[in-house]
Design a protein around this motif. Structure first.
Motif, mmCIF file in Angstrom:
data_model
loop_
_atom_site.group_PDB
_atom_site.id
_atom_site.type_symbol
_atom_site.label_atom_id
_atom_site.label_comp_id
_atom_site.label_asym_id
_atom_site.label_seq_id
_atom_site.Cartn_x
_atom_site.Cartn_y
_atom_site.Cartn_z
ATOM 1 N N MET A 190 15.712 -0.942 -14.121
ATOM 2 C CA MET A 190 15.652 -1.330 -12.708
ATOM 3 C C MET A 190 14.273 -1.913 -12.403
ATOM 4 N N LEU A 191 14.312 -3.038 -11.692
ATOM 5 C CA LEU A 191 13.060 -3.708 -11.315
ATOM 6 C C LEU A 191 12.896 -3.648 -9.799
ATOM 7 N N ILE A 192 11.764 -3.109 -9.353
ATOM 8 C CA ILE A 192 11.472 -2.958 -7.926
ATOM 9 C C ILE A 192 10.248 -3.803 -7.597
ATOM 10 N N ILE A 193 10.396 -4.711 -6.645
ATOM 11 C CA ILE A 193 9.279 -5.589 -6.287
ATOM 12 C C ILE A 193 8.802 -5.246 -4.878
ATOM 13 N N SER A 194 7.510 -4.897 -4.765
ATOM 14 C CA SER A 194 6.936 -4.566 -3.458
ATOM 15 C C SER A 194 6.159 -5.756 -2.929
ATOM 16 N N THR A 195 6.443 -6.101 -1.684
ATOM 17 C CA THR A 195 5.719 -7.211 -1.080
ATOM 18 C C THR A 195 5.512 -6.931 0.404
ATOM 19 N N SER A 196 4.702 -7.768 1.033
ATOM 20 C CA SER A 196 4.482 -7.631 2.479
ATOM 21 C C SER A 196 3.904 -8.948 2.967
ATOM 22 N N ASP A 197 3.982 -9.179 4.261
ATOM 23 C CA ASP A 197 3.369 -10.400 4.774
ATOM 24 C C ASP A 197 1.894 -10.160 5.047
ATOM 25 N N LYS A 198 1.631 -9.122 5.801
ATOM 26 C CA LYS A 198 0.237 -8.815 6.109
ATOM 27 C C LYS A 198 -0.398 -8.008 4.975
ATOM 28 N N GLY A 199 -1.725 -7.997 4.951
ATOM 29 C CA GLY A 199 -2.449 -7.102 4.040
ATOM 30 C C GLY A 199 -2.599 -5.751 4.717
ATOM 31 N N GLY A 200 -2.957 -4.756 3.931
ATOM 32 C CA GLY A 200 -3.226 -3.431 4.493
ATOM 33 C C GLY A 200 -2.010 -2.723 5.038
ATOM 34 N N THR A 201 -0.825 -3.037 4.481
ATOM 35 C CA THR A 201 0.407 -2.423 5.003
ATOM 36 C C THR A 201 0.672 -1.039 4.412
ATOM 37 N N GLY A 202 -0.032 -0.696 3.334
ATOM 38 C CA GLY A 202 0.298 0.536 2.607
ATOM 39 C C GLY A 202 1.199 0.243 1.415
ATOM 40 N N ARG A 203 1.356 -1.032 1.081
ATOM 41 C CA ARG A 203 2.248 -1.441 -0.015
ATOM 42 C C ARG A 203 1.816 -0.819 -1.361
ATOM 43 N N THR A 204 0.520 -0.938 -1.688
ATOM 44 C CA THR A 204 0.064 -0.475 -2.998
ATOM 45 C C THR A 204 0.061 1.054 -3.072
ATOM 46 N N VAL A 205 -0.488 1.684 -2.053
ATOM 47 C CA VAL A 205 -0.562 3.151 -2.065
ATOM 48 C C VAL A 205 0.845 3.751 -2.127
ATOM 49 N N THR A 206 1.753 3.215 -1.346
ATOM 50 C CA THR A 206 3.115 3.747 -1.337
ATOM 51 C C THR A 206 3.791 3.501 -2.685
ATOM 52 N N THR A 207 3.663 2.284 -3.211
ATOM 53 C CA THR A 207 4.344 1.960 -4.471
ATOM 54 C C THR A 207 3.794 2.820 -5.616
ATOM 55 N N CYS A 208 2.472 3.023 -5.654
ATOM 56 C CA CYS A 208 1.888 3.887 -6.709
ATOM 57 C C CYS A 208 2.426 5.315 -6.577
ATOM 58 N N ASN A 209 2.479 5.822 -5.356
ATOM 59 C CA ASN A 209 2.977 7.191 -5.157
ATOM 60 C C ASN A 209 4.452 7.315 -5.521
ATOM 61 N N VAL A 210 5.216 6.294 -5.222
ATOM 62 C CA VAL A 210 6.645 6.326 -5.537
ATOM 63 C C VAL A 210 6.838 6.225 -7.059
ATOM 64 N N ALA A 211 6.012 5.413 -7.710
ATOM 65 C CA ALA A 211 6.068 5.321 -9.184
ATOM 66 C C ALA A 211 5.751 6.689 -9.795
ATOM 67 N N PHE A 212 4.732 7.342 -9.268
ATOM 68 C CA PHE A 212 4.342 8.683 -9.734
ATOM 69 C C PHE A 212 5.509 9.667 -9.558
ATOM 70 N N ARG A 213 6.149 9.615 -8.396
ATOM 71 C CA ARG A 213 7.270 10.543 -8.118
ATOM 72 C C ARG A 213 8.432 10.287 -9.074
ATOM 73 N N ARG A 214 8.696 9.029 -9.377
ATOM 74 C CA ARG A 214 9.807 8.733 -10.300
ATOM 75 C C ARG A 214 9.471 9.228 -11.702
ATOM 76 N N ALA A 215 8.214 9.079 -12.095
ATOM 77 C CA ALA A 215 7.824 9.587 -13.419
ATOM 78 C C ALA A 215 7.941 11.114 -13.443
ATOM 79 N N LEU A 216 7.553 11.769 -12.351
ATOM 80 C CA LEU A 216 7.686 13.232 -12.288
ATOM 81 C C LEU A 216 9.143 13.657 -12.446
ATOM 82 N N SER A 217 10.045 12.824 -11.932
ATOM 83 C CA SER A 217 11.463 13.204 -12.008
ATOM 84 C C SER A 217 12.055 12.908 -13.387
#
Ligand SMILES: Nc1ncnc2c1ncn2[C@@H]1O[C@H](COP(=O)(O)OP(=O)(O)OP(=O)(O)O)[C@@H](O)[C@H]1O
Ligand SMILES: [Mg+2]
Length: 304
Positions: A1-28
């Protein structure tokens, strides 16, 4: 599965959220790969607490690979290289968590057929090696987004498809910007159609993620005056109406990540220990865990 995170504005929380979600998936238990495709500012390393690549690598990262300067992009084992104590204590039963950083000082670059081909080959190999591959793109109508729309186009016949997460904060301007990136001229749907996607199918693969959201009825507002709380309710309702009007409401919302005091001050992975020590809010970690689980929940993705 390929998940692509994007946003129009900067500073949306895109990177922090995606890293945390990646971490949670690895934990599972998933084997997870994270590709830092934010060509202008590849900072995923700092969120995983890997200092030497906090702004990208010097050893041949994704830019160098895409441009053909190296045959293999650098790979980093997050569990063993992170300075974050809780990540270093890799629990048993968790999956791999591998980061492919961007290059330090890499910058944006134009897309040639060769770049499309290299990207396509990389994703074919990573999506067969890993259960979940995350990609974090630069904000706005980036070259990276256009590249990924080309690589995932059915006309490429490489078998790569993706699910897209469009991030925005819960404010009027952010809601409008996320709608613009998705629906306006040169937005995701428009560009996608131009490179061979079916507009309806592409829309089906896009969901919105609201970040740093304050829920007016929750504990988060307990210190507010009654007037402030009433005002928050009113603005929240207006934002909901606006989001629905702009087609960013209802089932197109995949997650609402609460405003968290830790993330407000520091970009990092939230661990269970942070919750246990009552530093981070449990509701934030729950939202990351639920978002991680919803990525391959077919009921969630078969609507509209
Ligand atoms: N749920 C949250 N609650 C509070 N702050 C948050 C939350 N999520 C992210 N942040 C903070 O918001 C800021 C921007 O987040 P982040 O860097 O992830 O955004 P981005 O969209 O990737 O930005 P850029 O476009 O610069 O790459 C950071 O300081 C981050 O810690
Ligand atoms: Mg970012």
């Amino acid at each position: 599965m390929l998940i692509i995170s994007t946003s129009d504005k900067g500073g949306t929380g895109r990177t922090v959220t995606t890293c945390n979600v990646a971490f949670r998936r690895a934990l599972s238990g998933d084997h997870v790969c994270y590709l830092d495709f934010d060509f202008g500012s590849p900072t995923a390393g700092s969120i995983f607490a890997i200092e030497r690549i906090s702004h990208g690598t010097l050893k041949g990262g994704l830019h160098s690979y895409l441009k053909g300067d190296v045959e293999q992009a650098e790979r980093i084992n997050v569990w063993s290289e992170s300075a974050a104590r809780a990540l270093g204590l890799r629990p048993s039963g968790v999956g791999r968590l591998v980061l492919l950083p961007g290059d330090l000082g890499g910058g944006e670059f134009s897309i040639t057929d060769e770049v499309v081909d290299r990207c396509s080959r990389l994703l074919q190999s990573l999506t067969s090696e890993f259960d979940t591959v995350f990609m974090d793109l630069s904000a706005g109508r980036s070259h990276a987004a256009e590249l990924l729309l080309r690589v995932t186009s059915p006309t490429e016949k490489n078998g790569i498809s993706a699910r897209w997460l469009v991030f925005h904060r819960w404010t009027r301007q952010h809601v409008a910007a996320a709608a613009g990136l998705t629906f306006d001229e040169r937005g995701l749907l428009d560009t996608g159609e131009r490179v061979g996607h079916d507009r309806t199918e592409l829309l089906e693969s896009i969901r919105f993620v609201r970040t740093a959201v304050i829920d007016p009825g929750s504990n988060a507002t307990s210190g507010l005056s009654a007037e402030q709380e009433n005002w928050l309710h009113k603005v929240n309702d207006e934002l909901n109406d606006r989001a629905v009007y702009l087609e960013l409401g209802g089932q197109s919302v995949l997650a609402r990540i609460p405003l968290d005091p830790v993330l407000q001050w520091r970009e990092q992975i939230l661990t269970d220990e942070d919750v246990y020590r009552r530093i981070a809010n449990e509701s934030t970690v729950e939202a990351f865990t639920e978002l991680a689980a919803s990525l391959d929940d077919e009921a969630t993705w078969s609507r509209v």
